[in-house]
Design an enzyme around this catalytic site. Structure first.
Site, mmCIF file in Angstrom:
data_model
loop_
_atom_site.group_PDB
_atom_site.id
_atom_site.type_symbol
_atom_site.label_atom_id
_atom_site.label_comp_id
_atom_site.label_asym_id
_atom_site.label_seq_id
_atom_site.Cartn_x
_atom_site.Cartn_y
_atom_site.Cartn_z
ATOM 1 N N CYS A 169 -29.907 43.647 24.875
ATOM 2 C CA CYS A 169 -30.997 44.628 24.818
ATOM 3 C C CYS A 169 -32.220 44.101 25.559
ATOM 4 O O CYS A 169 -32.363 42.915 25.789
ATOM 5 C CB CYS A 169 -31.393 44.889 23.363
ATOM 6 S SG CYS A 169 -30.048 45.426 22.341
ATOM 7 N N LYS A 185 -25.984 41.036 31.273
ATOM 8 C CA LYS A 185 -26.287 39.928 32.186
ATOM 9 C C LYS A 185 -26.446 38.621 31.421
ATOM 10 O O LYS A 185 -26.054 37.574 31.895
ATOM 11 C CB LYS A 185 -27.572 40.218 32.963
ATOM 12 C CG LYS A 185 -27.954 39.120 33.954
ATOM 13 C CD LYS A 185 -26.890 38.920 35.005
ATOM 14 C CE LYS A 185 -27.231 37.815 35.977
ATOM 15 N NZ LYS A 185 -26.085 37.506 36.870
ATOM 16 N N GLU A 210 -12.448 31.669 38.666
ATOM 17 C CA GLU A 210 -13.659 32.462 38.910
ATOM 18 C C GLU A 210 -13.293 33.751 39.636
ATOM 19 O O GLU A 210 -13.804 34.823 39.335
ATOM 20 C CB GLU A 210 -14.666 31.635 39.696
ATOM 21 C CG GLU A 210 -15.811 32.387 40.333
ATOM 22 C CD GLU A 210 -16.702 33.143 39.347
ATOM 23 O OE1 GLU A 210 -16.510 32.991 38.125
ATOM 24 O OE2 GLU A 210 -17.562 33.913 39.804
ATOM 25 N N TRP A 244 -27.990 47.461 24.047
ATOM 26 C CA TRP A 244 -26.592 47.062 24.267
ATOM 27 C C TRP A 244 -26.010 46.966 22.866
ATOM 28 O O TRP A 244 -26.370 46.080 22.093
ATOM 29 C CB TRP A 244 -26.551 45.717 24.983
ATOM 30 C CG TRP A 244 -25.191 45.281 25.434
ATOM 31 C CD1 TRP A 244 -24.462 45.776 26.483
ATOM 32 C CD2 TRP A 244 -24.367 44.284 24.840
ATOM 33 N NE1 TRP A 244 -23.265 45.127 26.588
ATOM 34 C CE2 TRP A 244 -23.171 44.214 25.589
ATOM 35 C CE3 TRP A 244 -24.521 43.429 23.762
ATOM 36 C CZ2 TRP A 244 -22.150 43.317 25.295
ATOM 37 C CZ3 TRP A 244 -23.505 42.532 23.463
ATOM 38 C CH2 TRP A 244 -22.330 42.501 24.223
ATOM 39 N N HIS A 262 5.661 26.901 34.639
ATOM 40 C CA HIS A 262 5.754 26.693 33.176
ATOM 41 C C HIS A 262 5.559 28.000 32.420
ATOM 42 O O HIS A 262 5.041 28.027 31.310
ATOM 43 C CB HIS A 262 4.694 25.660 32.751
ATOM 44 C CG HIS A 262 4.896 24.320 33.389
ATOM 45 N ND1 HIS A 262 5.892 23.456 33.011
ATOM 46 C CD2 HIS A 262 4.275 23.731 34.440
ATOM 47 C CE1 HIS A 262 5.853 22.371 33.763
ATOM 48 N NE2 HIS A 262 4.874 22.510 34.642
ATOM 49 N N ARG A 264 -29.558 43.868 32.516
ATOM 50 C CA ARG A 264 -29.090 43.174 31.307
ATOM 51 C C ARG A 264 -27.914 43.899 30.662
ATOM 52 O O ARG A 264 -27.273 43.382 29.754
ATOM 53 C CB ARG A 264 -30.239 43.047 30.294
ATOM 54 C CG ARG A 264 -31.437 42.259 30.811
ATOM 55 C CD ARG A 264 -32.691 42.553 30.024
ATOM 56 N NE ARG A 264 -32.701 41.964 28.732
ATOM 57 C CZ ARG A 264 -33.330 40.820 28.414
ATOM 58 N NH1 ARG A 264 -33.983 40.175 29.360
ATOM 59 N NH2 ARG A 264 -33.319 40.324 27.218
ATOM 60 N N GLU A 294 -14.069 41.621 35.773
ATOM 61 C CA GLU A 294 -15.342 42.147 35.253
ATOM 62 C C GLU A 294 -15.920 43.239 36.160
ATOM 63 O O GLU A 294 -16.722 44.048 35.723
ATOM 64 C CB GLU A 294 -16.358 41.033 35.054
ATOM 65 C CG GLU A 294 -16.839 40.348 36.308
ATOM 66 C CD GLU A 294 -17.936 39.322 36.009
ATOM 67 O OE1 GLU A 294 -18.662 39.482 35.017
ATOM 68 O OE2 GLU A 294 -18.058 38.360 36.766
ATOM 69 N N LYS A 340 -14.111 37.541 38.355
ATOM 70 C CA LYS A 340 -14.840 38.504 39.191
ATOM 71 C C LYS A 340 -14.066 39.820 39.291
ATOM 72 O O LYS A 340 -14.626 40.907 39.147
ATOM 73 C CB LYS A 340 -15.074 37.908 40.582
ATOM 74 C CG LYS A 340 -16.202 36.892 40.610
ATOM 75 C CD LYS A 340 -17.541 37.568 40.610
ATOM 76 C CE LYS A 340 -18.694 36.815 40.026
ATOM 77 N NZ LYS A 340 -18.555 36.239 38.709
ATOM 78 N N ASN A 381 -34.346 43.148 20.016
ATOM 79 C CA ASN A 381 -33.206 42.550 20.719
ATOM 80 C C ASN A 381 -32.714 41.419 19.826
ATOM 81 O O ASN A 381 -33.477 40.536 19.463
ATOM 82 C CB ASN A 381 -33.663 41.998 22.073
ATOM 83 C CG ASN A 381 -32.554 41.192 22.759
ATOM 84 O OD1 ASN A 381 -31.373 41.447 22.511
ATOM 85 N ND2 ASN A 381 -32.924 40.221 23.560
ATOM 86 N N GLY A 382 -31.435 41.479 19.444
ATOM 87 C CA GLY A 382 -30.885 40.401 18.605
ATOM 88 C C GLY A 382 -30.102 40.997 17.447
ATOM 89 O O GLY A 382 -29.642 42.132 17.509
HETATM 90 C C1 AGP Z 1 -20.330 36.033 35.318
HETATM 91 O O1 AGP Z 1 -20.060 36.877 36.419
HETATM 92 C C2 AGP Z 1 -20.501 36.804 34.033
HETATM 93 N N1 AGP Z 1 -21.549 37.716 34.154
HETATM 94 C C3 AGP Z 1 -20.559 35.904 32.821
HETATM 95 O O2 AGP Z 1 -19.316 35.252 32.718
HETATM 96 C C4 AGP Z 1 -21.664 34.817 32.790
HETATM 97 O O3 AGP Z 1 -21.368 33.804 33.733
HETATM 98 C C5 AGP Z 1 -21.675 34.192 31.393
HETATM 99 O O4 AGP Z 1 -22.023 35.191 30.469
HETATM 100 C C6 AGP Z 1 -22.642 33.016 31.250
HETATM 101 O O5 AGP Z 1 -23.946 33.467 31.475
HETATM 102 P P1 AGP Z 1 -25.090 32.358 31.709
HETATM 103 O O6 AGP Z 1 -24.715 31.605 32.953
HETATM 104 O O7 AGP Z 1 -26.363 33.130 31.847
HETATM 105 O O8 AGP Z 1 -25.084 31.454 30.499
#
Ligand code: AGP
Length: 607
Positions: free
Chosen positions: A2, A602, A479, A74, A502, A27, A486, A483, A98-99
């Protein structure tokens, strides 16, 4: 995650609140709302979905009030809906939050017994009713705020607006960041400096446990013991332009293309190309005394840590373990005397990483925080802060922050090796030159998008995609899979190429694309054998390697993507880019929301 904003302005607050909420869109959110103090009453406007829906709703009423609060939600408790959208309010108090309020159920039961009627499923709504209850008992707005905060358990950043206290906003931070922005004859609050960038660059960050009473021209900060305290006012470099999209279709594309410049900024911050020395903050213990290094992070930042494990163990000969923060924090591992724990986080606010840091701190570890936001909570709790200098990263999918993390870690690996007298001058020079070559290598690679688009078209209708690599290409493969997942919502998994036989090779048939990350390094031949095993089972291979590396597979792979020849040490930095571009173009071809993929935030500031 949020986002909250608030304005005690001299002009109508609504357009500014909406502008600030737009700066918080990165965010991730599913609904938004504002509350405006208008002619002695609190008017709320809330809408599900994007902020443009809220804008349409507000325009019908065109509120002129100069004091208000706003929120992008969120969902944690309660489905995304208007009913659950913030601000939540009684006729006396409005709140944005937020929280998570962990004791909201017992508070709600207590308040319902006192006759309070709740209208949402959220934890947040109890805050408005609790403050109202204290007002009903004759308390002032300030005391009602103070007493309400004392009752709340959990992590939050919040802002309260009182109908009968028109030129004041109360706010508090406990576990989630909150900033006060200073204007000319007006004041602002925001979840971060990005939100306030369109309004001011004068920022005062609340510390953990602080709460504040904010008027038009002054504000008072109180610590968790309710003592008035002074917090520094900083001049943030962020401007509205820096966090704009410019002419790019997406923030993510802008940030991918910024990477060559970011690499240069990181090299400038941590190295001297003339002396080929590195410049890192003083470590609070001798380098020789570092018994082990633990790296803890989440998501993409975790994959940066996995990559660094290879570098640091190879060059600095320090034992490295890499942990997912949400596992580390509950496993509570024994940690050695003289241990060092490195926390990698773009936002510096990820709840799991913060909790893991607190555990390591309590265990007497030396804490290094590698963050892209220097004012973040992780930075504040660290003994040593390593800033990644990537600039604001707005796209939810991390790109430039990831390669910036890699570049800092690569420099750190060689710095540690040098300080421990484990690297010869000629090898150091060779590796240093390899780092200096990265910005231009990235620049050249990003000049032509069509090879990446060809790969994306190939993946478009896939149901499952396998990414594989060995050594530092394994973490880059992981990674790449993240990508794709997500951004395009296509299922993808990253594997160590040697792990395929395996079990995962059972997945391979003519419907399964296999993305192979294979620079010409010492493990190339091994990876090439794994690729043959995949091809023998009709797997559809996308082979990513340099000219020599792709040659044997020109006629066997479905696609070969030629990369510039690059030093094995720095290959992860360059091979991260096809991972990003392939996912980006697949997402744009699929029409998903590139900058704010569904369900994602984010920075994940809740567990
Ligand atoms: C990465 O593309 C994602 N958005 C997510 O995995 C992100 O890297 C993860 O939430 C960690 O966030 P941070 O680096 O702000 O701690």
């Amino acid at each position: 995650m949020c986002g909250i904003v608030g304005i005690i302005g001299k002009n109508p607050a609504t357009p500014l609140l909406l502008e600030c909420l737009k700066r918080l869109e990165y965010r991730g959110y599913d609904s938004a709302g504002i509350a405006i103090l208008e002619q002695g009453q609190i008017d709320r406007y809330r809408a599900e979905g994007k902020i443009v829906h809220l804008q349409t709703l507000v325009e019908k009423s065109n509120p002129q009030g100069t004091v208000g609060i706003g929120h992008t939600r969120w969902a944690t408790h309660g489905v995304p809906s208007v009913r659950n959208a913030h601000p939540h309010a009684t006729d006396l108090v409005a709140v944005v939050h937020n929280g998570i309020i962990e004791n909201f159920r017992e508070l709600r039961e207590m308040l319902e017994k006192k006759g309070h009627i709740f209208t949402s499923e959220t934890d947040t709504e109890v805050i408005a009713h609790l403050a109202t209850e204290y007002l009903n008992q004759g308390e002032s707005a300030k005391t009602a705020t103070q007493k309400t905060l004392q009752q709340l358990h959990g992590a939050f950043a919040l802002a309260l607006l009182f109908k009968d206290k028109p030129d004041t906003i109360f706010c508090a931070r406990r576990g989630s960041p909150l900033a006060i922005g200073l204007g000319e004859g007006e004041m602002f609050i925001g979840s971060d400096a990005l939100a306030l960038a369109p309004l001011t660059q004068k920022i005062c960050y609340l510390e953990e446990g602080d709460w504040a009473e904010i008027g038009k021209t002054t504000f008072t900060v109180y610590d968790e013991t309710n003592q008035s305290v002074t917090r520094p006012i900083k001049q943030t470099a962020l401007t509205g332009a820096m966090i704009g999209k410019g002419d790019y279709k997406h923030f993510m594309l802008k940030e991918i293309l910024e990477q060559p410049a970011v690499m240069g900024d990181v090299l400038h911050a941590y190295s001297n190309p003339h002396t080929m020395d590195f410049a890192f903050p003083e470590f609070p213990l001798p380098f020789e005394a570092i018994a082990s290094l633990r790296i803890i992070a989440c998501g993409t930042s975790y994959y940066a840590g996995l990559t660094a494990q290879y570098w640091i163990e190879k060059y600095a000969r320090i034992p490295v373990t890499v942990d997912i923060a949400s596992e580390f924090r509950y496993r509570k591992p024994p940690l050695p005397k003289n241990g060092v724990a490195l926390f990698i986080s773009q936002s510096g606010e990820t709840a799991d990483t913060l909790a893991a840091l607190q555990y390591a701190k309590d265990q007497g570890q030396t804490i290094i925080g590698m963050v892209n936001v220097p004012e973040s909570s992780i930075a504040r709790l660290s003994d040593v802060v390593l800033e990644t200098h990537a600039g604001p990263e707005i796209g939810v999918a991390s790109t430039k922050a990831f390669t910036a993390q890699l570049m800092v870690l690569a420099c750190l690996s060689l710095h540690l090796a040098g300080k421990r007298s484990l690297i010869k001058e000629d090898e150091k020079k060779d590796l240093f030159q390899a780092l200096l070559a990265i910005p231009e290598a990235m620049n050249q690679l990003l000049l032509e998008e069509s090879p990446f688009i060809q790969c994306s078209n190939f993946l478009l209708d896939a149901r499952d995609v396998i990414y594989m690599g060995r050594g530092t290409s394994f973490s880059i493969a992981m990674e790449g899979a993240l990508k794709l997942k997500e951004l395009s919502y296509i299922h993808a998994e990253g594997y160590a190429a040697g792990e395929m036989k395996h079990g995962p090779i059972a997945l391979i048939d003519e419907k399964v694309p296999v993305i192979v990350v294979a620079p010409s390094d010492s493990l190339y031949e091994k990876t090439a054998s794994n690729v043959e095993e995949v091809i023998a089972r009709k797997g559809q291979v996308v082979f990513i390697g340099d000219k020599d590396g792709i040659h044997p597979f020109k006629d066997k792979a479905a696609i070969t993507l030629e990369m510039p020849k690059i030093h094995a040490f720095t290959a992860p930095l360059l091979y991260a880019l096809p991972m990003q571009m392939i996912a980006y173009h697949t997402a744009t071809l699929k029409g998903t929301d590139v900058d704010q993929p569904r369900n994602l935030a984010k920075s994940v500031t809740v567990e």
